[in-house]
Scaffold this active site. Structure first.
Site, short mmCIF file in Angstrom:
data_model
loop_
_atom_site.label_atom_id
_atom_site.label_comp_id
_atom_site.label_asym_id
_atom_site.label_seq_id
_atom_site.Cartn_x
_atom_site.Cartn_y
_atom_site.Cartn_z
N GLU A 68 0.82 -1.22 0.00
CA GLU A 68 0.00 0.00 0.00
C GLU A 68 0.85 1.27 0.00
OE1 GLU A 68 -3.60 -1.77 2.81
OE2 GLU A 68 -1.90 -0.78 3.75
N PRO A 69 1.63 1.50 -1.03
CA PRO A 69 2.43 2.72 -1.03
C PRO A 69 1.59 3.96 -1.32
CG PRO A 69 2.75 1.51 -3.08
CD PRO A 69 1.81 0.69 -2.25
N CYS B 221 -0.40 33.30 11.92
CA CYS B 221 -0.11 33.98 13.18
C CYS B 221 0.46 32.98 14.17
CB CYS B 221 -1.37 34.61 13.74
SG CYS B 221 -2.03 35.81 12.61
N TYR C 299 5.75 17.00 12.40
CA TYR C 299 6.78 15.94 12.47
C TYR C 299 8.19 16.47 12.43
CZ TYR C 299 2.61 13.75 10.42
OH TYR C 299 1.32 13.37 10.13
N1 LLP Z 1 -1.21 1.62 4.70
C1 LLP Z 1 -1.61 1.98 5.91
C2 LLP Z 1 -2.41 1.07 6.71
C3 LLP Z 1 -1.28 3.25 6.42
O1 LLP Z 1 -1.68 3.60 7.62
C4 LLP Z 1 -0.50 4.13 5.62
C5 LLP Z 1 -0.14 5.44 6.11
C6 LLP Z 1 -0.12 3.70 4.34
C7 LLP Z 1 -0.48 2.44 3.91
C8 LLP Z 1 0.68 4.57 3.41
O2 LLP Z 1 1.92 4.91 3.91
P1 LLP Z 1 2.97 5.64 2.96
O3 LLP Z 1 3.38 4.69 1.89
O4 LLP Z 1 2.29 6.84 2.37
O5 LLP Z 1 4.07 6.03 3.86
N2 LLP Z 1 0.96 11.99 7.83
C9 LLP Z 1 2.22 11.30 8.00
C10 LLP Z 1 2.15 9.91 7.46
C11 LLP Z 1 1.01 9.14 8.04
C12 LLP Z 1 0.92 7.78 7.43
C13 LLP Z 1 -0.38 7.19 7.75
N3 LLP Z 1 -0.55 5.88 7.22
C14 LLP Z 1 3.30 12.09 7.28
O6 LLP Z 1 2.99 13.10 6.70
O7 LLP Z 1 4.47 11.71 7.32
#
Ligand code: LLP
Length: 490
Positions: free
Chosen positions: A330-331, A417, A390
């Site tokens: 799941e990228p 602000c 973060y």
């Molecule tokens: N699958 C599941 C179950 C997830 O919870 C996530 C991300 C993904 C796939 C996708 O992950 P990715 O490949 O995009 O890293 N807001 C944070 C990241 C939160 C990720 C949440 N879940 C940030 O901006 O770094």
């Protein structure tokens, strides 16, 4: 005492930040494939210059390279398919819509042979509007409402990823009440602590997601929550148990964590299949592949990660003597993150002198002060909350022109602000950056628009997709009218 800086290198800069040899260079791999500079020095994407984009759509603006999105989506699909071909006939790639979602993107995802991972009823609504077949959609979430579960069943979702024992029963009961079976995967926490920011590491025990694989985590002595869920799911008439899922975190560069999680889940899957005489035909290893936000980030190509993961799945299944389950991933970020830059216009500038000892990045101080230039842009934490949330680092370049001016340590800040309203904490920009110049911040495709807000009643920027010399809005920016629409009056 004040000291003028030679060759631009500032003691206020963090250790990782080097003065670039050429401030105008677009450093790989932070930028989308078609981003370049034209003969006048202006940044272009898909052949369209930032001035044209500003004129047509205004700033701030998310600018996405459509061909680059499609290429990255295909790269994941093709390289994982190739690496797993002899193991399980290929891999199902679910694009994680939480990173950035709109109907255009769902269509690209489908056209490139991917599927869609959603995490709420709202994301399901986007999927439905885009017309993707429910069979190709997954639903996540640690607290799905009855309405979301019902919607998922009505759309004929390919999988509902169940996060807890409570939810398992709820999903099964809702499905059964309408004479259906929900296709379920169980999200487990394999206890792999990814090397990433604490808030985005999600497979260790002490957090809200998933079913623990550690023993004695339920009322039933000796059973882990994960095992209890397997037993309950396989016995519930409203549930078709497809298999297991894990997601170990986000912005991860090294493949080891993914491989370790895969091995742990396969061992558990094999043990459960034997103990309960069931078959779980699918295993989802989540997302989390990292991208480059700054020149020192070194993401791995999809093919390299795929090979490392395939090697572990192949050897573990052979050792366990089981048929490999169908693998899915799941990228999100690694597909959309680098496709996009945010275009801002520079407004006010000021330079402060900072005692290096007092600075967050500074060397040991001796009452010497150094300049830091604050460059204010017309957006900020409302269109990119990641630096605040973060401590995320970003980079930026002068986009409307090139410059031969000396590098100056700069901090790109927003217009909110709030003193923490930082877009790029530390970057060397040309010393002649002035009001009216355009700046581009790369790597803003994932979790920026998706996390955007209306803080200070700023209108959320639009998203433009550029392809073959043509730019079109795929999400329009908000207007003042949008901002006032929900205000019900006195
Ligand atoms: N699958 C599941 C179950 C997830 O919870 C996530 C991300 C993904 C796939 C996708 O992950 P990715 O490949 O995009 O890293 N807001 C944070 C990241 C939160 C990720 C949440 N879940 C940030 O901006 O770094």
């Amino acid at each position: 005492m004040t000291v003028e800086i030679q060759n631009g290198a500032s003691p206020l800069a963090p250790d990782w930040l080097q003065v670039p040899a050429d401030l105008n260079e677009l450093k790989e791999p932070m930028w989308a494939g078609s981003v370049d500079r034209n003969s006048a020095g202006a940044l272009t994407v898909g052949g369209v210059s930032v001035q044209e984009l500003k004129e047509q759509f205004g700033t701030p603006l998310f600018v996405m390279d459509e061909a680059d999105f499609r290429a990255r989506a295909r790269a994941f699909k093709d390289s994982f398919d190739a690496a797993f071909a002899d193991i399980c006939g290929g891999v199902d790639v679910y694009y994680a819509g939480k990173s950035f979602l709109c109907t255009a993107v769902v269509k690209w995802v489908e056209e490139e042979g991917l599927r869609l991972d959603t995490a709420s009823g709202g994301e399901l609504a986007v999927a439905a509007r885009a017309g993707i077949a429910g069979e190709r959609v997954a639903l996540h979430g640690n607290n799905k409402s009855d309405a979301e579960i019902t919607r998922a069943l009505d759309m004929g979702l390919g999988r509902i990823v169940v996060d807890s024992l409570d939810e398992l029963v709820r999903v099964g009961d809702i499905a059964r009440a309408s004479g259906r079976q929900a296709k379920v995967m169980l999200r487990l926490t394999p206890g792999v602590h990814a090397h990433t920011h604490e808030f985005i590491a999600t497979a260790h025990e002490d957090q809200k997601f998933g079913l623990s694989m550690a023993a004695d985590t339920t009322e039933q002595a000796g059973l882990s929550a994960a095992e209890e869920a397997v037993a309950a799911a396989s016995a519930h008439p409203g549930i078709e148990l497809l298999g297991l899922h894990c997601h170990i975190g986000s912005q991860i560069f090294e493949p080891d964590g993914f491989a370790l999680a895969a091995e742990k889940l396969l061992r558990f899957l094999a043990a459960m299949q034997e103990k309960y005489s069931i078959t779980m035909p699918e295993l989802d290893l989540g997302g989390g592949y990292g991208i480059a936000y700054t020149p020192v980030d070194t993401p791995r190509p999809a093919a390299e990660i795929a090979k490392a993961m395939a090697a572990v799945v192949r050897s573990t299944c052979a050792e366990l003597g089981i048929d490999a389950p169908r693998i899915s991933i799941e990228p999100g970020r690694a597909i959309v993150g680098s496709t996009t830059f945010t275009l801002y216009e520079v407004g006010t500038l000021k330079t402060v002198r900072v005692d290096a000892a007092a600075s967050d990045n500074g060397d040991a101080g001796n009452n010497v002060t150094y300049p830091r230039r604050y460059v204010s842009v017309d957006g900020g934490m409302s269109d990119n909350a990641r630096p605040v949330l973060y401590d995320a680092d970003y980079s930026a370049v002068l986009a409307s022109r090139t410059s031969t001016a000396a590098p100056q340590l700069s901090r790109v800040v927003g217009k909110h602000c709030e003193s923490g309203d930082i877009v790029v904490r530390d970057v060397y920009l040309p010393g002649d950056v002035a009001a009216g110049d355009l700046l581009a911040v790369p790597g803003t495709g994932a979790y920026c628009w998706a996390l955007s807000s209306n803080y200070n009643y700023l209108a959320r920027p639009g998203v433009v997709a550029v392809r073959d010399g043509f730019a079109r809005l795929i999400v329009r920016g908000e207007t003042e009218e949008d901002l006032l629409n929900r205000d019900m009056g006195a």
